[in-house]
Design a protein around this motif. Structure first.
Motif, PDB file in Angstrom:
ATOM      1  N   ALA A   1     -17.657  23.195  -3.106  1.00 20.19           N
ATOM      2  CA  ALA A   1     -17.277  23.333  -4.514  1.00 20.19           C
ATOM      3  C   ALA A   1     -15.760  23.392  -4.674  1.00 20.19           C
ATOM      4  CB  ALA A   1     -17.925  24.590  -5.097  1.00 20.19           C
ATOM      5  N   ALA A   2     -15.073  24.092  -3.759  1.00 22.80           N
ATOM      6  CA  ALA A   2     -13.615  24.172  -3.822  1.00 22.80           C
ATOM      7  C   ALA A   2     -12.986  22.791  -3.639  1.00 22.80           C
ATOM      8  CB  ALA A   2     -13.100  25.146  -2.764  1.00 22.80           C
TER       9      ALA A   2
ATOM     10  N   CYS B   1     -13.969  30.164  -7.165  1.00 26.33           N
ATOM     11  CA  CYS B   1     -14.566  29.797  -5.870  1.00 26.33           C
ATOM     12  C   CYS B   1     -14.210  30.820  -4.800  1.00 26.33           C
ATOM     13  CB  CYS B   1     -14.091  28.403  -5.450  1.00 26.33           C
ATOM     14  SG  CYS B   1     -14.868  27.047  -6.361  1.00 26.33           S
TER      15      CYS B   1
ATOM     16  N   TYR C   1     -21.883  25.967  -2.024  1.00 28.57           N
ATOM     17  CA  TYR C   1     -21.459  26.571  -3.280  1.00 28.57           C
ATOM     18  C   TYR C   1     -20.046  27.139  -3.255  1.00 28.57           C
ATOM     19  CZ  TYR C   1     -26.198  25.960  -4.981  1.00 28.57           C
ATOM     20  OH  TYR C   1     -27.393  25.406  -5.383  1.00 28.57           O
ATOM     21  N   VAL C   2     -19.417  27.171  -2.079  1.00 32.01           N
ATOM     22  CA  VAL C   2     -18.054  27.691  -2.014  1.00 32.01           C
ATOM     23  C   VAL C   2     -17.096  26.639  -1.456  1.00 32.01           C
ATOM     24  CG1 VAL C   2     -16.548  29.493  -1.093  1.00 32.01           C
ATOM     25  CG2 VAL C   2     -18.886  30.061  -1.799  1.00 32.01           C
TER      26      VAL C   2
END
Length: 367
Positions: A70-71, A90, A66-67
């Motif tokens: 995602a980035a 993010c 999720y980080v």
């Protein structure tokens, strides 16, 4: 297809997976996790156990999913107006999640693959497995990846009934039926015909040498690690060989005129559903050879032959839609009700952010 009851097939898969666990833990360099199991008999399920620390692969790390991943997706997205604020989001989200120990997590039914598959639901057994996870790892959140409303609606409903949060993760492409001639989808029909016309020679992993498994590792790495992301699991030749010999992975390769593997695909199945977590090919070869098309057609033909459904995971969205793939939101169910408030809040905030920002963007831009 096998006539063995579904839950017994799943139990056999779990036993084979646990036999391969020492190799998985030692032969996938960027996978930092402990593999264990909960439940017993036909309702035994694999788990991965992570402590709040660094992890190099998203398949076991909520933080990477999720980080960090995602980035990377935001950077690839490249929207001039949305890119900068999403990148900032993010970074801020990452700080909050790290402070909240988001990676202190147990992955229930986590096979360390990009897409986990599920057996037929037995609600009492699922509840017992969740309770065992919370008893054994009381400081860990319990995560269940790879849920979607088309193939696992009963699992989603049961987990929500147990108090789990539903956090959108990505859009995957599903196939419920495959016509063996590709009827209704011109691109699919052309790809299936490519299987008959290709000059490359198919080669099942049962005929592979040690060198072939090394080449398969290289081909997977060229696509999934070098072209896509280093945050994907770095499966090694040793891992591929172990999973193939254990019957967990149905590996097929294609050889050129010199006998060298130039493309490989590995299929994993549970009950009437298959996925293809291993795909690789020589990315330096001309695109006209259609190597990716050839590999996806191999999976689709196998599904048509056996009457199974397919989860083709995320990525290559346009390619999959043109061949009949149905874009469907995938979720992770997260149980945090047993944790202190400061540990619950980051997961709750992530659920809101992913549902109200991430999911609309994925659906709007068909990513």
């Amino acid at each position: 297809m096998s006539t063995m009851p579904d839950h017994l097939q799943f139990a056999q898969r779990v036993t084979a997976y646990m036999d391969c666990a020492p190799v998985t833990q030692g032969a996938v360099p960027n996978l930092v996790t402990r593999i264990d199991s909960v439940g017993n008999g036909p309702w035994r399920m694999p788990v991965t156990v992570n402590d709040a620390g660094s992890n190099g692969s998203w398949v076991c790390s909520p933080y990477v999913t999720y980080v960090r991943y995602a980035a990377e997706e935001v950077a690839r997205f490249g929207h001039p107006a949305l890119g900068p604020p999403l990148a900032l989001m993010c970074r801020v989200t990452g700080l909050a999640l790290r402070c909240g120990g988001i990676d202190r997590a147990v992955g229930l039914n986590n096979w360390t693959l990009s897409t986990n598959l599920f057996p037929a639901l037995e609600e009492a057994a699922l509840r017992a497995c969740m309770e065992e996870c919370m008893d054994r790892w009381p400081q860990h959140a319990i995560w269940v990846r790879s849920l979607n409303g088309r193939h696992t609606p009963d699992w989603m409903a049961a987990l929500e009934d147990q108090g789990c949060l539903m956090i959108p993760s990505r859009q995957v492409y599903l196939y419920d039926t495959i016509d063996p001639r590709g009827a209704g989808h011109t691109d699919l029909g052309r790809d299936l015909r490519l299987l008959e016309r290709t000059t490359l020679a198919p080669s099942p992993a049962t005929a592979w040498s040690a060198h072939d498994f090394q080449q398969a590792e290289r081909l997977y790495g060229l696509l999934y690690l070098e072209k896509y992301s280093r945050l994907n699991p770095a499966y090694s030749a040793r891992w591929l060989q172990c999973w193939s010999r254990a019957g967990l992975l149905d590996l097929v390769g294609y050889r050129d005129a010199d006998g060298q593997l130039v493309a490989i695909v590995g299929m994993f199945g549970v009950d009437d559903l298959i996925t293809a977590p291993i795909v690789g090919y020589d990315t330096s070869l001309p695109q006209r050879l259609g190597l990716y098309r050839l590999l996806m057609a191999t999976v689709l033909r196998e599904a048509a032959r056996t009457g199974r459904r397919i989860n083709l995971s995320a990525g290559a969205a346009g390619f999959k839609r043109l061949r009949g793939g149905i874009g469907t939101m995938e979720y992770s169910a997260v149980q945090v009700r047993h944790l202190r408030r400061r540990r619950r809040l980051p997961a709750q905030a992530l659920a809101l952010l992913a549902r109200h920002v991430g999911q609309p963007l994925l659906q709007r831009y068909e990513l």
